[in-house]
Design a protein around this motif. Structure first.
Motif, PDB file in Angstrom:
ATOM      1  N   LEU A  60      14.925 -20.866 -84.711  1.00  0.00           N
ATOM      2  CA  LEU A  60      15.051 -20.300 -83.375  1.00  0.00           C
ATOM      3  C   LEU A  60      16.364 -20.734 -82.727  1.00  0.00           C
ATOM      4  CD1 LEU A  60      13.950 -18.666 -81.013  1.00  0.00           C
ATOM      5  CD2 LEU A  60      12.547 -20.648 -80.377  1.00  0.00           C
ATOM      6  N   ALA A  61      16.674 -22.021 -82.803  1.00  0.00           N
ATOM      7  CA  ALA A  61      17.899 -22.534 -82.179  1.00  0.00           C
ATOM      8  C   ALA A  61      19.147 -21.908 -82.791  1.00  0.00           C
ATOM      9  CB  ALA A  61      17.952 -24.057 -82.307  1.00  0.00           C
ATOM     10  N   GLY A  76      35.022  -7.094 -84.505  1.00  0.00           N
ATOM     11  CA  GLY A  76      36.092  -7.535 -85.384  1.00  0.00           C
ATOM     12  C   GLY A  76      35.807  -8.809 -86.143  1.00  0.00           C
ATOM     13  N   ARG A  77      34.989  -9.672 -85.560  1.00  0.00           N
ATOM     14  CA  ARG A  77      34.624 -10.903 -86.251  1.00  0.00           C
ATOM     15  C   ARG A  77      33.121 -11.097 -86.172  1.00  0.00           C
ATOM     16  NH1 ARG A  77      37.924 -15.605 -83.814  1.00  0.00           N
ATOM     17  NH2 ARG A  77      37.458 -14.495 -81.922  1.00  0.00           N
ATOM     18  N   VAL A  78      32.605 -11.947 -87.023  1.00  0.00           N
ATOM     19  CA  VAL A  78      31.195 -12.316 -86.987  1.00  0.00           C
ATOM     20  C   VAL A  78      31.115 -13.824 -86.793  1.00  0.00           C
ATOM     21  CG1 VAL A  78      30.435 -10.372 -88.403  1.00  0.00           C
ATOM     22  CG2 VAL A  78      30.986 -12.550 -89.501  1.00  0.00           C
ATOM     23  N   ALA A  79      29.945 -14.311 -86.431  1.00  0.00           N
ATOM     24  CA  ALA A  79      29.743 -15.742 -86.213  1.00  0.00           C
ATOM     25  C   ALA A  79      28.700 -16.249 -87.188  1.00  0.00           C
ATOM     26  CB  ALA A  79      29.295 -16.000 -84.779  1.00  0.00           C
ATOM     27  N   VAL A  80      28.986 -17.392 -87.792  1.00  0.00           N
ATOM     28  CA  VAL A  80      28.039 -18.016 -88.714  1.00  0.00           C
ATOM     29  C   VAL A  80      27.813 -19.453 -88.273  1.00  0.00           C
ATOM     30  CG1 VAL A  80      28.619 -16.523 -90.659  1.00  0.00           C
ATOM     31  CG2 VAL A  80      29.892 -18.639 -90.327  1.00  0.00           C
ATOM     32  N   GLY A  81      26.578 -19.916 -88.427  1.00  0.00           N
ATOM     33  CA  GLY A  81      26.263 -21.294 -88.099  1.00  0.00           C
ATOM     34  C   GLY A  81      26.873 -22.237 -89.121  1.00  0.00           C
ATOM     35  N   VAL A  82      27.505 -23.304 -88.654  1.00  0.00           N
ATOM     36  CA  VAL A  82      28.094 -24.289 -89.569  1.00  0.00           C
ATOM     37  C   VAL A  82      27.521 -25.691 -89.358  1.00  0.00           C
ATOM     38  CG1 VAL A  82      30.221 -23.002 -89.973  1.00  0.00           C
ATOM     39  CG2 VAL A  82      30.118 -24.649 -88.077  1.00  0.00           C
ATOM     40  N   ASP A  83      26.819 -25.920 -88.254  1.00  0.00           N
ATOM     41  CA  ASP A  83      26.231 -27.233 -88.020  1.00  0.00           C
ATOM     42  C   ASP A  83      25.067 -27.084 -87.049  1.00  0.00           C
ATOM     43  OD1 ASP A  83      26.455 -30.260 -88.249  1.00  0.00           O
ATOM     44  OD2 ASP A  83      26.548 -29.998 -86.071  1.00  0.00           O
ATOM     45  N   ILE A  84      23.988 -27.811 -87.340  1.00  0.00           N
ATOM     46  CA  ILE A  84      22.863 -27.861 -86.406  1.00  0.00           C
ATOM     47  C   ILE A  84      22.312 -29.276 -86.396  1.00  0.00           C
ATOM     48  CG2 ILE A  84      21.206 -27.057 -88.151  1.00  0.00           C
ATOM     49  CD1 ILE A  84      19.701 -25.680 -85.738  1.00  0.00           C
ATOM     50  N   ASN A  85      21.987 -29.736 -85.197  1.00  0.00           N
ATOM     51  CA  ASN A  85      21.346 -31.027 -85.019  1.00  0.00           C
ATOM     52  C   ASN A  85      20.165 -30.773 -84.099  1.00  0.00           C
ATOM     53  OD1 ASN A  85      20.887 -33.380 -83.074  1.00  0.00           O
ATOM     54  ND2 ASN A  85      21.924 -34.348 -84.801  1.00  0.00           N
ATOM     55  N   ALA A  86      18.972 -31.153 -84.538  1.00  0.00           N
ATOM     56  CA  ALA A  86      17.783 -30.898 -83.725  1.00  0.00           C
ATOM     57  C   ALA A  86      16.959 -32.163 -83.585  1.00  0.00           C
ATOM     58  CB  ALA A  86      16.937 -29.796 -84.360  1.00  0.00           C
ATOM     59  N   THR A  87      16.571 -32.454 -82.364  1.00  0.00           N
ATOM     60  CA  THR A  87      15.670 -33.567 -82.093  1.00  0.00           C
ATOM     61  C   THR A  87      14.347 -32.986 -81.634  1.00  0.00           C
ATOM     62  OG1 THR A  87      17.517 -34.979 -81.441  1.00  0.00           O
ATOM     63  CG2 THR A  87      15.313 -35.650 -80.715  1.00  0.00           C
ATOM     64  N   LEU A 111      32.522 -22.224 -81.761  1.00  0.00           N
ATOM     65  CA  LEU A 111      31.699 -21.995 -80.574  1.00  0.00           C
ATOM     66  C   LEU A 111      30.493 -22.926 -80.661  1.00  0.00           C
ATOM     67  CD1 LEU A 111      32.641 -19.066 -81.990  1.00  0.00           C
ATOM     68  CD2 LEU A 111      32.071 -18.339 -79.688  1.00  0.00           C
ATOM     69  N   SER A 112      30.199 -23.631 -79.565  1.00  0.00           N
ATOM     70  CA  SER A 112      29.104 -24.604 -79.571  1.00  0.00           C
ATOM     71  C   SER A 112      28.092 -24.289 -78.481  1.00  0.00           C
ATOM     72  CB  SER A 112      29.652 -26.016 -79.346  1.00  0.00           C
ATOM     73  OG  SER A 112      30.561 -26.364 -80.354  1.00  0.00           O
ATOM     74  N   TYR A 113      26.816 -24.534 -78.824  1.00  0.00           N
ATOM     75  CA  TYR A 113      25.720 -24.249 -77.910  1.00  0.00           C
ATOM     76  C   TYR A 113      24.749 -25.410 -77.822  1.00  0.00           C
ATOM     77  CZ  TYR A 113      27.119 -19.395 -77.703  1.00  0.00           C
ATOM     78  OH  TYR A 113      27.829 -18.246 -77.478  1.00  0.00           O
ATOM     79  N   ASP A 114      24.207 -25.615 -76.634  1.00  0.00           N
ATOM     80  CA  ASP A 114      23.079 -26.509 -76.409  1.00  0.00           C
ATOM     81  C   ASP A 114      21.854 -25.608 -76.348  1.00  0.00           C
ATOM     82  OD1 ASP A 114      21.904 -29.173 -75.414  1.00  0.00           O
ATOM     83  OD2 ASP A 114      21.267 -27.730 -73.884  1.00  0.00           O
ATOM     84  N   VAL A 115      20.810 -25.944 -77.113  1.00  0.00           N
ATOM     85  CA  VAL A 115      19.625 -25.099 -77.147  1.00  0.00           C
ATOM     86  C   VAL A 115      18.406 -25.942 -76.767  1.00  0.00           C
ATOM     87  CG1 VAL A 115      18.245 -23.486 -78.493  1.00  0.00           C
ATOM     88  CG2 VAL A 115      20.681 -23.779 -79.020  1.00  0.00           C
ATOM     89  N   ALA A 116      17.711 -25.517 -75.723  1.00  0.00           N
ATOM     90  CA  ALA A 116      16.488 -26.176 -75.280  1.00  0.00           C
ATOM     91  C   ALA A 116      15.302 -25.303 -75.666  1.00  0.00           C
ATOM     92  CB  ALA A 116      16.514 -26.388 -73.770  1.00  0.00           C
ATOM     93  N   ALA A 128      18.466 -28.933 -79.422  1.00  0.00           N
ATOM     94  CA  ALA A 128      19.356 -28.716 -80.564  1.00  0.00           C
ATOM     95  C   ALA A 128      20.775 -28.475 -80.083  1.00  0.00           C
ATOM     96  CB  ALA A 128      18.879 -27.530 -81.395  1.00  0.00           C
ATOM     97  N   ARG A 129      21.705 -28.822 -80.940  1.00  0.00           N
ATOM     98  CA  ARG A 129      23.109 -28.481 -80.723  1.00  0.00           C
ATOM     99  C   ARG A 129      23.534 -27.698 -81.945  1.00  0.00           C
ATOM    100  NH1 ARG A 129      27.394 -30.069 -82.857  1.00  0.00           N
ATOM    101  NH2 ARG A 129      26.528 -32.022 -83.598  1.00  0.00           N
ATOM    102  N   VAL A 130      24.111 -26.527 -81.711  1.00  0.00           N
ATOM    103  CA  VAL A 130      24.502 -25.649 -82.811  1.00  0.00           C
ATOM    104  C   VAL A 130      25.985 -25.315 -82.670  1.00  0.00           C
ATOM    105  CG1 VAL A 130      24.084 -23.437 -83.963  1.00  0.00           C
ATOM    106  CG2 VAL A 130      22.178 -24.646 -82.860  1.00  0.00           C
ATOM    107  N   THR A 131      26.700 -25.415 -83.788  1.00  0.00           N
ATOM    108  CA  THR A 131      28.106 -25.027 -83.825  1.00  0.00           C
ATOM    109  C   THR A 131      28.240 -23.830 -84.752  1.00  0.00           C
ATOM    110  OG1 THR A 131      28.789 -27.303 -83.465  1.00  0.00           O
ATOM    111  CG2 THR A 131      30.456 -25.788 -84.334  1.00  0.00           C
ATOM    112  N   CYS A 132      28.938 -22.824 -84.281  1.00  0.00           N
ATOM    113  CA  CYS A 132      29.180 -21.614 -85.070  1.00  0.00           C
ATOM    114  C   CYS A 132      30.681 -21.455 -85.275  1.00  0.00           C
ATOM    115  CB  CYS A 132      28.644 -20.381 -84.344  1.00  0.00           C
ATOM    116  SG  CYS A 132      26.860 -20.398 -84.099  1.00  0.00           S
ATOM    117  N   GLN A 133      31.028 -20.739 -86.332  1.00  0.00           N
ATOM    118  CA  GLN A 133      32.424 -20.440 -86.620  1.00  0.00           C
ATOM    119  C   GLN A 133      32.602 -18.930 -86.635  1.00  0.00           C
ATOM    120  OE1 GLN A 133      33.909 -22.110 -90.236  1.00  0.00           O
ATOM    121  NE2 GLN A 133      35.965 -21.313 -89.937  1.00  0.00           N
ATOM    122  N   ALA A 134      33.660 -18.468 -86.000  1.00  0.00           N
ATOM    123  CA  ALA A 134      34.004 -17.046 -86.027  1.00  0.00           C
ATOM    124  C   ALA A 134      34.804 -16.787 -87.290  1.00  0.00           C
ATOM    125  CB  ALA A 134      34.813 -16.676 -84.798  1.00  0.00           C
ATOM    126  N   VAL A 135      34.370 -15.803 -88.067  1.00  0.00           N
ATOM    127  CA  VAL A 135      35.043 -15.489 -89.332  1.00  0.00           C
ATOM    128  C   VAL A 135      35.257 -13.982 -89.451  1.00  0.00           C
ATOM    129  CG1 VAL A 135      34.113 -17.511 -90.525  1.00  0.00           C
ATOM    130  CG2 VAL A 135      32.865 -15.353 -90.615  1.00  0.00           C
TER     131      VAL A 135
END
Length: 144
Positions: A60-61, A76-87, A111-116, A128-135
């Motif tokens: 979900l996060a 023009g670009r897409v985003a993919v998750g490259v890191d997730i940390n979940a507590t 691009l980084s997100y805080d997810v509650a 959770a904290r999720v980092t995505c990369q635009a590719v």
């Protein structure tokens, strides 16, 4: 492909929903680069003891953050998750889990997100904290 049932959602959302989103029962109610809100049922997303699965929290996060990132970098670009940390803070046995992804940084490539994630009573069950990369979607390891 899932249909965008909510007129408040961007039209392109119906083109990017995945089979996993459907299988897990994800519904998205808000979708902007800055904030994405979605829900999933506990039923069907549990571990063997009947509790909400921690992996479901991660799905979900990451999905909500990736959608926000995609909204920020398209077209023009897409985003993919490259890191997730979940507590995981507490368990849930029934109802719905609602996630809110809030942008922390919307860079050109990172691009980084805080997810509650909260239960039906509003109690936080996961942060959770999720980092995505635009590719570039034409890169060989990204299917079109």
């Amino acid at each position: 492909m899932a249909e965008s049932r909510d007129p408040a959602l961007p039209q392109w959302y119906s083109e990017v929903a995945s089979a996993l989103d459907e299988k897990m029962g994800l519904t998205v109610s808000e979708l902007t680069p800055q904030r994405v809100v979605g829900r999933m049922p506990v039923a069907g997303n549990t571990q063997p003891f009947g509790l909400w699965h921690g992996g479901a929290s991660c799905v979900l996060a990451e999905t909500l953050a990736s959608l926000g990132a995609l909204a920020a970098v398209r077209p023009g670009r897409v985003a993919v998750g490259v890191d997730i940390n979940a507590t995981h803070h507490r368990s849930v046995k029934q109802g719905m889990v609602t996630g809110t992804a809030t942008a922390l940084r919307l860079g050109k490539t990172v691009l980084s997100y805080d997810v509650a994630l909260v239960d039906d009573t509003g109690e936080r069950i996961c942060t959770a904290r999720v980092t995505c990369q635009a590719v570039d979607p034409r890169r060989p390891n990204i299917s079109s």
